[in-house]
Design a protein around this motif. Structure first.
Motif, short mmCIF file in Angstrom:
data_model
loop_
_atom_site.label_atom_id
_atom_site.label_comp_id
_atom_site.label_asym_id
_atom_site.label_seq_id
_atom_site.Cartn_x
_atom_site.Cartn_y
_atom_site.Cartn_z
N MET A 1 16.47 -21.15 -17.58
CA MET A 1 17.74 -20.79 -17.39
C MET A 1 18.61 -21.89 -17.82
O MET A 1 19.79 -21.64 -18.51
CB MET A 1 18.32 -20.96 -15.72
CG MET A 1 19.51 -20.80 -15.38
SD MET A 1 19.77 -20.85 -13.67
CE MET A 1 18.94 -22.35 -13.09
N ALA A 2 18.07 -22.94 -18.01
CA ALA A 2 18.73 -24.26 -18.67
C ALA A 2 19.22 -23.71 -20.14
O ALA A 2 20.12 -24.17 -20.61
CB ALA A 2 17.98 -25.50 -18.70
N GLU A 3 18.05 -23.22 -20.87
CA GLU A 3 18.21 -23.03 -22.16
C GLU A 3 19.35 -21.81 -22.38
O GLU A 3 20.02 -21.70 -23.29
CB GLU A 3 16.80 -22.29 -22.84
CG GLU A 3 16.85 -22.00 -24.08
CD GLU A 3 17.30 -23.06 -24.99
OE1 GLU A 3 17.21 -22.92 -26.30
OE2 GLU A 3 17.24 -24.10 -24.74
N ALA A 4 19.34 -20.76 -21.47
CA ALA A 4 20.31 -19.85 -21.36
C ALA A 4 21.77 -20.17 -21.34
O ALA A 4 22.54 -19.90 -22.05
CB ALA A 4 20.22 -18.85 -20.20
N ASP A 64 12.54 -9.03 -8.22
CA ASP A 64 12.57 -8.17 -9.50
C ASP A 64 13.12 -8.79 -10.77
O ASP A 64 13.54 -8.12 -11.59
CB ASP A 64 13.55 -7.05 -9.33
CG ASP A 64 14.78 -7.01 -9.11
OD1 ASP A 64 15.31 -8.23 -8.47
OD2 ASP A 64 15.54 -6.21 -8.76
N PHE A 65 13.41 -10.06 -10.61
CA PHE A 65 13.85 -10.77 -11.81
C PHE A 65 12.94 -10.69 -12.93
O PHE A 65 11.56 -11.07 -12.96
CB PHE A 65 13.92 -12.60 -11.58
CG PHE A 65 14.26 -13.27 -12.78
CD1 PHE A 65 15.53 -13.16 -13.23
CD2 PHE A 65 13.30 -14.00 -13.45
CE1 PHE A 65 15.91 -14.23 -14.29
CE2 PHE A 65 13.44 -14.76 -14.63
CZ PHE A 65 14.71 -14.94 -14.85
N ARG A 66 13.57 -10.47 -14.32
CA ARG A 66 12.78 -10.43 -15.52
C ARG A 66 12.98 -11.55 -16.49
O ARG A 66 12.13 -12.28 -16.92
CB ARG A 66 13.11 -8.88 -16.20
CG ARG A 66 12.82 -7.81 -15.64
CD ARG A 66 11.10 -7.61 -15.39
NE ARG A 66 10.65 -7.35 -16.84
CZ ARG A 66 9.51 -6.58 -17.06
NH1 ARG A 66 9.09 -6.10 -16.12
NH2 ARG A 66 9.09 -6.59 -18.29
N TYR A 67 14.19 -11.94 -16.97
CA TYR A 67 14.73 -12.68 -17.81
C TYR A 67 16.14 -12.79 -17.97
O TYR A 67 16.90 -11.74 -17.31
CB TYR A 67 14.12 -12.69 -19.30
CG TYR A 67 14.38 -11.03 -19.89
CD1 TYR A 67 15.42 -11.05 -20.81
CD2 TYR A 67 13.55 -10.21 -19.68
CE1 TYR A 67 15.89 -9.88 -21.18
CE2 TYR A 67 14.00 -8.98 -20.31
CZ TYR A 67 14.61 -8.71 -21.06
OH TYR A 67 15.26 -7.57 -21.63
N PHE A 68 16.77 -13.73 -18.48
CA PHE A 68 18.06 -13.97 -18.81
C PHE A 68 18.19 -13.56 -20.59
O PHE A 68 17.50 -13.82 -21.06
CB PHE A 68 18.60 -15.50 -18.53
CG PHE A 68 18.57 -15.75 -17.21
CD1 PHE A 68 19.35 -15.43 -16.05
CD2 PHE A 68 17.45 -17.11 -16.85
CE1 PHE A 68 19.30 -15.84 -14.98
CE2 PHE A 68 17.48 -17.51 -15.71
CZ PHE A 68 18.31 -16.97 -14.52
N GLN A 69 19.33 -13.07 -20.40
CA GLN A 69 19.70 -12.71 -22.00
C GLN A 69 21.24 -13.04 -22.12
O GLN A 69 22.37 -12.91 -21.35
CB GLN A 69 19.82 -11.16 -21.83
CG GLN A 69 20.28 -10.44 -23.36
CD GLN A 69 20.01 -9.00 -23.19
OE1 GLN A 69 18.83 -8.46 -22.80
NE2 GLN A 69 21.10 -8.03 -23.74
N ILE A 70 21.54 -13.57 -23.48
CA ILE A 70 22.88 -13.91 -23.76
C ILE A 70 23.32 -13.31 -24.70
O ILE A 70 22.73 -13.20 -26.15
CB ILE A 70 22.70 -15.45 -23.79
CG1 ILE A 70 22.17 -16.25 -22.83
CG2 ILE A 70 24.26 -16.06 -24.45
CD1 ILE A 70 22.96 -16.40 -21.70
N GLY A 86 31.37 -14.12 -24.63
CA GLY A 86 29.94 -14.39 -24.02
C GLY A 86 29.60 -13.56 -22.86
O GLY A 86 30.34 -13.39 -21.91
N GLU A 87 28.53 -13.02 -23.07
CA GLU A 87 27.88 -12.47 -21.82
C GLU A 87 26.54 -12.58 -21.47
O GLU A 87 25.36 -12.27 -21.83
CB GLU A 87 27.97 -10.82 -22.12
CG GLU A 87 27.51 -9.85 -20.84
CD GLU A 87 27.42 -8.55 -21.15
OE1 GLU A 87 28.16 -7.94 -20.73
OE2 GLU A 87 26.49 -8.29 -22.05
N PRO A 88 26.55 -13.76 -20.30
CA PRO A 88 25.12 -14.07 -19.80
C PRO A 88 24.81 -12.99 -19.01
O PRO A 88 25.47 -12.36 -18.08
CB PRO A 88 25.39 -15.34 -19.11
CG PRO A 88 26.90 -15.26 -18.79
CD PRO A 88 27.50 -14.47 -20.02
#
Length: 121
Positions: A1-4, A64-70, A86-88
């Protein structure tokens, strides 16, 4: 999350155009109608990152969390042809994928942010 969040703040938002309040409201309005986005929020980049971090942290704990996408969303999702935001997103689900999206625009002295109806903005 910090990296996203770092990618969003340091790499994505700096390349998006600066818009004013009226333009942010115009960009937000069709998202409310079409996607059920919550209210438009605005504040400093630091405040927006803290607000978004709370929402993303909540979503990261979902089973059901998979990953964050930016992403940088260009013309196809925005009102004006030269608009970008920007779309997180939080990608959810297995085996079918869904996402919980947010939009973030850069203003001259603030950041505009909106999120899906479950967001804690």
């Amino acid at each position: 999350m910090a990296e996203a969040l770092r990618i969003l703040a340091d790499e994505v938002l700096p390349v998006t155009p600066v818009i004013d309040v009226a333009r942010a409201e115009a960009e937000h309005e069709p998202l409310t109608r079409g996607w059920g986005m919550g209210p438009l929020w605005s504040g400093s980049l630091e405040e927006a990152t803290a607000v978004l971090r709370r929402s993303l942290e909540h979503e990261r704990r979902r089973p059901d969390f998979r990953y964050f996408q930016i992403d940088i969303e260009p013309k196809k999702f925005c009102v004006q042809l030269d608009s970008m935001c920007g779309e997180p997103s939080t990608v959810l689900g297995k085996p079918l994928y869904a996402f919980a999206g947010y939009r973030m625009w850069r203003g001259a002295d603030r950041v505009f942010l909106c999120g899906h109806e479950r967001a804690t903005l």
